[in-house]
Design a protein around this motif. Structure first.
Motif, mmCIF file in Angstrom:
data_model
loop_
_atom_site.group_PDB
_atom_site.id
_atom_site.type_symbol
_atom_site.label_atom_id
_atom_site.label_comp_id
_atom_site.label_asym_id
_atom_site.label_seq_id
_atom_site.Cartn_x
_atom_site.Cartn_y
_atom_site.Cartn_z
ATOM 1 N N ALA A 118 0.829 -1.202 0.000
ATOM 2 C CA ALA A 118 0.000 0.000 0.000
ATOM 3 C C ALA A 118 0.865 1.254 0.000
ATOM 4 C CB ALA A 118 -0.946 -0.006 1.189
ATOM 5 N N SER A 119 1.840 1.314 0.903
ATOM 6 C CA SER A 119 2.671 2.515 0.989
ATOM 7 C C SER A 119 3.616 2.641 -0.200
ATOM 8 C CB SER A 119 3.471 2.517 2.294
ATOM 9 O OG SER A 119 4.352 1.412 2.346
ATOM 10 N N SER A 120 4.008 1.510 -0.808
ATOM 11 C CA SER A 120 4.881 1.554 -1.991
ATOM 12 C C SER A 120 4.065 1.651 -3.276
ATOM 13 C CB SER A 120 5.782 0.322 -2.039
ATOM 14 O OG SER A 120 5.021 -0.873 -2.203
ATOM 15 N N THR A 121 2.740 1.621 -3.155
ATOM 16 C CA THR A 121 1.790 1.659 -4.285
ATOM 17 C C THR A 121 2.172 0.653 -5.368
ATOM 18 O OG1 THR A 121 2.904 3.483 -5.453
ATOM 19 C CG2 THR A 121 1.205 4.074 -3.840
ATOM 20 N N GLU A 122 2.357 -0.608 -4.952
ATOM 21 C CA GLU A 122 2.750 -1.668 -5.881
ATOM 22 C C GLU A 122 1.720 -2.786 -5.897
ATOM 23 O OE1 GLU A 122 7.599 -1.131 -5.295
ATOM 24 O OE2 GLU A 122 6.567 -2.856 -4.445
ATOM 25 N N GLN A 123 1.672 -3.510 -6.996
ATOM 26 C CA GLN A 123 0.890 -4.737 -7.133
ATOM 27 C C GLN A 123 1.862 -5.813 -7.609
ATOM 28 O OE1 GLN A 123 -0.389 -6.216 -10.570
ATOM 29 N NE2 GLN A 123 -0.468 -7.958 -9.175
ATOM 30 N N TRP A 124 1.994 -6.894 -6.834
ATOM 31 C CA TRP A 124 3.036 -7.891 -7.090
ATOM 32 C C TRP A 124 2.528 -9.076 -7.894
ATOM 33 C CZ3 TRP A 124 8.114 -9.281 -4.917
ATOM 34 C CH2 TRP A 124 8.868 -8.119 -4.605
ATOM 35 N N GLU A 129 -5.139 -10.444 2.918
ATOM 36 C CA GLU A 129 -6.546 -10.284 2.562
ATOM 37 C C GLU A 129 -6.806 -10.081 1.068
ATOM 38 O OE1 GLU A 129 -6.648 -7.149 5.182
ATOM 39 O OE2 GLU A 129 -7.247 -8.296 6.938
ATOM 40 N N PHE A 130 -5.750 -9.783 0.296
ATOM 41 C CA PHE A 130 -5.922 -9.542 -1.137
ATOM 42 C C PHE A 130 -4.843 -10.318 -1.886
ATOM 43 C CE2 PHE A 130 -7.733 -6.035 1.195
ATOM 44 C CZ PHE A 130 -8.975 -5.874 0.589
ATOM 45 N N VAL A 131 -5.184 -11.557 -2.242
ATOM 46 C CA VAL A 131 -4.226 -12.493 -2.849
ATOM 47 C C VAL A 131 -4.927 -13.258 -3.960
ATOM 48 C CG1 VAL A 131 -2.736 -14.496 -2.448
ATOM 49 C CG2 VAL A 131 -2.933 -12.732 -0.687
ATOM 50 N N ARG A 132 -4.180 -13.574 -5.026
ATOM 51 C CA ARG A 132 -4.709 -14.398 -6.115
ATOM 52 C C ARG A 132 -3.735 -15.542 -6.397
ATOM 53 N NH1 ARG A 132 -6.985 -9.616 -10.238
ATOM 54 N NH2 ARG A 132 -8.053 -8.444 -8.583
ATOM 55 N N SER A 183 -6.328 -2.769 -4.516
ATOM 56 C CA SER A 183 -5.486 -2.413 -5.666
ATOM 57 C C SER A 183 -4.075 -2.955 -5.530
ATOM 58 C CB SER A 183 -5.422 -0.885 -5.827
ATOM 59 O OG SER A 183 -6.701 -0.334 -6.056
ATOM 60 N N ASN A 184 -3.611 -3.104 -4.312
ATOM 61 C CA ASN A 184 -2.234 -3.507 -4.036
ATOM 62 C C ASN A 184 -2.196 -4.958 -3.572
ATOM 63 O OD1 ASN A 184 -2.698 -0.458 -2.704
ATOM 64 N ND2 ASN A 184 -1.092 -0.599 -4.240
ATOM 65 N N TYR A 185 -2.497 -5.863 -4.486
ATOM 66 C CA TYR A 185 -2.612 -7.276 -4.133
ATOM 67 C C TYR A 185 -1.417 -8.080 -4.624
ATOM 68 C CZ TYR A 185 -4.305 -7.572 -8.989
ATOM 69 O OH TYR A 185 -4.419 -7.470 -10.351
#
Length: 333
Positions: A191-197, A268-271, A221-223
């Motif tokens: 969230a703080s790095s505004t990244e999605q891995w 909580e936000f994983v695929r 957004s940051n999952y």
């Protein structure tokens, strides 16, 4: 985000601007559809010049593969803006998340890295630096190699990079890992790095350690996405099964005991998409192959296109489950 230092991007915790803007893509006076950073706005627009968007990050996993996937031996590498061009085609198993090590001046010690974000052709790739930004350029470099970023999914979750990489470039993901499965994990604050891995898993060998996804900070957004690449825009040869078990594709097997699953999701936000997952167990517990463990009613977990296999032939007690969760679990997808 940091107004005192001139960073006026929208903070990830904002509740007043995100999603409350007017869509001006068809404005009769001045139609536009991008933001101050040149990024295309999508979904509900945010108020102001910035559209909050997570920066995609790609990392590859090649179980037990510390060796270079390709080396410069007679081939040249040119990186111009975000495009890497090789003088000859690379092997088909090279794809998204793989890391290119090179020297931007061309010939001396390798001191720079770039990660593949997209495959255009066997000779051209879209690449970014470790933070998802434009990498340093180079022209006709004859000193480069390509590696998997990590040698197991367990190591990728913990930020323990491929030991085959040059030592001076190895520590590109520098959060502090936690202890074992029973200890608190420490991951990255997306969230703080505004990244999605995006963690792309390759079928180099069988991945033999289970993984707990914990200690990260994720949002809608940051999952974190853990998956097998299969599209031509991702890799030259699919790393995903075709609907039945395939030993040539990515496989993760946990041969431990007790109730710990092969993949434990505590964020909580994983695929999890397109893996082959196997559990071998002789314990008397109720093991799951995949476990989802948290209580946030706004969580968003996707588990799709996976093959899950359980070998409980050695068990004398209780059977397990494919996807398990405690009674407090809530999930909207």
């Amino acid at each position: 985000a940091d107004p005192d230092n001139g960073d006026f991007h929208i903070l990830y915790t904002d509740t007043g601007a995100k999603g409350y803007g007017a869509n001006l893509s068809n404005d009769p006076n001045l139609a536009f559809s991008d933001d101050i950073d040149g990024q295309t706005r999508s979904g509900a627009w945010d108020i102001g010049a910035d559209q909050y968007q997570a920066t995609p990050i790609y990392r590859s996993v090649g179980p037990d593969n510390t060796s270079p996937l390709a080396s410069s031996t007679g081939q040249t590498l040119t990186i111009n803006n975000d495009t890497a061009t090789f003088s000859e085609g690379l092997p088909d198993n090279i794809g998204v998340g793989d890391v290119i090590v090179y020297n931007s001046s061309g010939t001396t010690t390798q001191n720079t890295l770039a990660f593949i974000h997209q495959r255009i052709s066997p000779t051209q790739y879209i690449v970014k630096d470790k933070n998802g930004k434009t990498p340093l350029s180079t022209s006709n470099s004859t000193n480069w190699q390509i590696y998997r970023a990590y040698t197991s999914l367990y190591n990728a979750e913990r930020g323990n990079e491929n030991d085959g990489l040059p030592d001076n470039l190895e520590n590109f993901d520098d959060w502090t890992p936690g202890g074992g499965k029973d200890d608190d994990e420490v991951g990255k604050n997306l969230a703080s790095s505004t990244e999605q891995w995006n963690i792309a898993c390759y079928g180099d060998a069988t991945d033999t350690a289970g993984v707990t996804i914990d200690g990260w900070t994720t949002t809608e957004s940051n999952y974190i996405k853990i998956y097998t690449p299969y599209l031509p825009s991702e890799v030259g040869v699919s790393q995903r099964h075709s609907g039945k078990w395939d030993s040539a594709k990515y496989i993760i097997i946990d041969q431990g005991s007790g109730w710990w699953p092969v993949i434990s999701i505590r964020e909580e936000f994983v695929r999890i998409d397109g893996l082959q997952i196997k559990r071998v167990d002789a314990s008397d517990d109720y093991p799951s192959i995949v476990s989802i463990y948290f209580s946030n009613p706004n969580s968003d977990v996707w588990i799709s296109n996976n093959i899950m296999v359980a070998d409980y032939s050695q068990k004398t007690g209780n059977d397990g489950t494919g996807i398990g969760s405690p009674s407090t679990f809530h999930n909207k997808s």
